[in-house]
Design a protein around this motif. Structure first.
Motif, short mmCIF file in Angstrom:
data_model
loop_
_atom_site.label_atom_id
_atom_site.label_comp_id
_atom_site.label_asym_id
_atom_site.label_seq_id
_atom_site.Cartn_x
_atom_site.Cartn_y
_atom_site.Cartn_z
N LEU A 170 0.83 -1.21 0.00
CA LEU A 170 0.00 0.00 0.00
C LEU A 170 0.86 1.26 0.00
O LEU A 170 0.59 2.21 -0.73
CB LEU A 170 -0.93 -0.01 1.22
N PHE A 217 -5.78 6.79 5.14
CA PHE A 217 -5.89 5.39 5.50
C PHE A 217 -6.68 5.25 6.81
O PHE A 217 -6.39 5.94 7.78
CB PHE A 217 -4.51 4.75 5.71
N LYS A 276 -6.50 9.90 -2.50
CA LYS A 276 -7.22 8.64 -2.37
C LYS A 276 -7.58 8.40 -0.90
O LYS A 276 -6.89 8.84 0.01
CB LYS A 276 -6.37 7.47 -2.89
N LEU A 333 -8.63 5.16 1.68
CA LEU A 333 -8.63 3.70 1.76
C LEU A 333 -9.08 3.25 3.14
O LEU A 333 -8.65 3.81 4.16
CB LEU A 333 -7.24 3.12 1.48
N ILE A 339 -11.63 3.32 -1.84
CA ILE A 339 -11.00 2.00 -1.95
C ILE A 339 -11.16 1.27 -0.62
O ILE A 339 -10.75 1.78 0.43
CB ILE A 339 -9.51 2.12 -2.31
N VAL A 381 -10.01 -2.18 1.22
CA VAL A 381 -9.13 -3.34 1.15
C VAL A 381 -9.62 -4.34 2.19
O VAL A 381 -9.58 -4.09 3.39
CB VAL A 381 -7.67 -2.96 1.44
N LYS A 413 -5.42 2.34 -8.38
CA LYS A 413 -5.17 3.77 -8.23
C LYS A 413 -5.74 4.57 -9.40
O LYS A 413 -6.09 5.75 -9.25
CB LYS A 413 -3.66 4.00 -8.12
#
Length: 681
Positions: free
Chosen positions: A106, A117, A189, A191, A219, A221, A318
């Protein structure tokens, strides 16, 4: 879905002398680096030792410039550091080891400073801490005044983007960040890294549903650590999922659909048929249809320990827009054989020998914990009462119900990380005549507050809530202290709230709860009791009646009203004060926070000019508040001075229980000091 332990009920991490990170323990399997003699090296001559990458790479930015081979070396170094540190501090070992390569992949693709994050639960973020400027302090992990065991923005505002500690919050929080980014015109981004155990909670699906409907660039995960979700793992499923979701394939599918629609109704039907065909084809090989139904583009499952594959997929992700879920398969405890063999034990572990994985034995206490006493007592009661059903939320070991599960498998239910469901499920059982016992950590029961009020207490159903880890829990810190339950339970109509002074009284309270025709909460602390005799039969206590443990006609100075775990320290403080200063102090064990023993407390207030209330709970709305309310409504506050001792109106940080009780004045010395202050007033 998995019922993996994604909560943090850890064993006690005893204080041990610090030592510098050692070489990789023998039980750590090295990452393969390839064979053969290095070029230019004379045959037989040992290779010069390489400087550790943790010492030579500027982190975390330097991760982006490393080759896959160097990333593998770095993963090995991080794994060795985590094992060595946690062997001394205790902590969440298996989850942290399982995501080392995932974290590196990552941070090789994304920017941990500017991208956002959110690490779900946060016990999987040890590698993240090491990579983001906290390697030099990592030996202080979970120590008093040291690093937290979870991400905390106060600890690292630049890299810990959201505070976590309880499960299943990541998708909702990350979606909020994504919307904020879009409103601000940002391009970073966002995540969410969530484990498969956390995906058992409804909150995760609420977040998925909203995210898919809003079509934001997000995103997710999914860290599937081999507990469930997907059995269809292999090259074909991975190939299909990745290649059916590449940017060029997404564009091609969109172009084809648009062209088909130009043919009118027939074209629309052909486009719908093509979509159904793709979904059926992918569903046969992959588990992605579930997430696609939420509006997510699905990629995976991919090997969470294959750096090359993960980097390739994340580079691809991405460039995608809209909600995307990447399904990553990892192994809990990866690289450390004891943790791989027993991931549940090493999920949250105390101190251990890194070479063998065996727990470090400390001299002294051999008493059973409150959790163990509860588990044995419930089995004893269940053998006589067939209506008892035990329920837990993904914590059979942590709540002491493993033995019950073995002895009464038909009457044991693990609902996963679903505390809300657990309570309402118990209400349904109670409505049909059963006696459900819901064993949940105090801090996690907070998540089911509405269900306690609406589904249990409003209907006055005989559901027994057993609140393990009531009070200060130690090294897990602010997210896990169970210090609000007396406050949030005692004001709910029909609820009975009890707190035992020792392990024998816990057994009696469990029997009392199961004999009561209404909702009951029994809260007890983490750790061992005082060594009370638990060999006798359990007895049903008179409802709402406490006991005067220390008294005498010449006692005229003060009286302590204590609840639960603070009764015995109060006795010790009173005895010390009498020996040191000749002060006469009575001690009353409340037993019941609701209903209070009104008759006894009013009588004590009439006898003693000064009263100290002591509880291991927030002062606001707790046991001391209940006593003051009683005296204000039915007593004479003008004739008695009351001082309350409990937890202040701020979150208590992490440390050992002993350290935290001393810091907050709830140990023997703190209680004595509060008594002396009260007597001097």
């Amino acid at each position: 879905m998995s019922k993996a332990l994604n909560k943090m009920g850890t064993a006690a991490a005893a204080e041990q002398p610090q030592k510098k990170p050692a070489a990789r323990p023998a039980a750590v399997r090295p990452v393969a680096q390839g064979g053969g003699q290095p070029a230019g090296q004379a045959p037989g001559r040992p290779a010069a030792p390489k400087k550790p990458l943790l010492d030579s790479v500027a982190l975390p930015q330097g991760v982006r410039d490393l080759s896959v081979e160097d990333l593998s070396r770095l993963a090995e170094e991080i794994r060795a550091l985590i094992i060595d540190t946690v062997s001394h501090t205790g902590g969440h070992l298996a989850p942290g080891l399982g995501v080392v390569e995932l974290t590196l992949a990552l941070y090789n693709v994304f920017d941990p400073q500017n991208d956002r994050f959110v690490w779900d639960v946060g016990h999987q973020a040890y590698a993240h801490k090491i990579l983001t400027g906290r390697r030099s302090r990592f030996a202080t992990l979970r120590r008093h005044g040291g690093l937290s065991g979870f991400p905390r923005p106060e600890e690292s505002p630049l890299y810990d983007h959201f505070g976590v500690g309880h499960s299943s919050t990541s998708i909702s929080a990350a979606l909020g960040m994504a919307v904020a980014r879009d409103l601000s015109g940002g391009r970073n981004k966002v995540l969410a890294v969530i484990g498969d155990g956390s995906m058992t909670a409804g909150l995760a699906y609420e977040g998925l549903n909203q995210a898919g409907g809003m079509e934001r660039d997000l995103i997710v995960v999914l860290n599937d650590n081999e507990m469930s979700i997907s059995k269809n793992v292999g090259a074909l499923s991975s190939f299909l999922s990745r290649n059916l979701s590449t940017p060029w394939m997404m564009r091609l599918k969109k172009d084809v659909e648009q062209r088909l629609r130009t043919f009118g109704r027939i074209g629309e039907e052909l486009a719908a048929l093509a979509r159904r065909g793709e979904d059926s084809f992918k569903h046969f090989f992959t588990p992605g249809t579930l997430f696609q139904s939420f509006g997510f583009n699905y990629l995976g499952p991919i090997d969470g320990h294959d750096l090359r594959e993960m980097i390739s997929v994340f580079e691809q992700v991405k460039e995608l827009s809209g909600p995307t879920l990447v399904h990553v398969l990892t192994k809990k405890g990866k690289g450390y054989e004891p943790a791989e063999s027993n991931p549940s034990y090493f999920h949250g572990v105390g101190c251990f020998e890194p070479e063998t994985g065996k727990a470090v034995k400390f001299a002294g206490c051999s008493l059973p914990s409150y959790t163990e006493v509860f588990g044995r007592a419930l089995c004893e009661l269940a053998a006589r009462e067939k209506r008892i059903v035990a329920i837990t939320a993904a914590m059979p070991e942590g709540t002491g119900l493993s033995r019950f599960a073995d002895e009464f498998p038909d009457r044991f239910v693990d609902v996963g990380i679903c505390e809300q469901h657990a309570v309402t499920f118990a209400a349904g059982l109670a409505k049909e005549g059963y006696r459900p016992v819901v064993a949940i950590y105090s801090t996690f029961l907070q998540r089911s507050y509405d269900q306690i009020v609406h589904d249990v207490c409003l209907q006055n159903l005989p559901v027994t809530l057993c609140l393990d880890r009531g009070g200060l829990v130690g090294e897990d810190g602010a997210t896990h202290h169970g210090v609000f339950d007396l406050s949030y339970l005692r004001h709910v109509p029909n609820m009975v709230v009890m707190a035992p002074k020792d392990e024998a009284e816990l057994r009696d309270m469990l029997a009392t709860a199961l004999a009561h025709e209404g909702p009951v909460a029994v809260r007890y602390p983490r750790g061992v009791g005082v060594g009370a005799d638990i060999s006798g039969p359990m007895r049903v206590l008179p409802l709402g009646k406490g006991e005067l443990l220390r008294d005498g006609e010449d006692f005229a100075d003060a009286c302590i009203l204590a609840a639960g775990s603070r009764v015995h320290p109060s006795l010790e403080a009173a005895e010390e004060l009498e020996q040191a200063a000749g002060k006469k102090v009575a001690v009353f064990n409340a037993r019941f926070v609701k209903p209070l023993d009104e008759e006894a407390i009013l009588a004590l207030a009439a006898r003693f000019p000064k009263i100290l209330t002591v509880e291991e709970n927030a002062l606001a709305g707790g046991f001391g508040s209940a006593v003051l309310e009683l005296l204000a409504d039915k007593g004479d506050l003008s004739s008695v001075r009351v001082k309350r001792l409990g937890l202040p109106d701020h979150f208590v940080e992490h440390g050992t229980q002993k350290e935290l009780r001393a810091e907050t004045g709830l140990d023997k010395n703190g209680i004595r000091a509060a008594l002396e202050e009260l007597l001097q007033a």
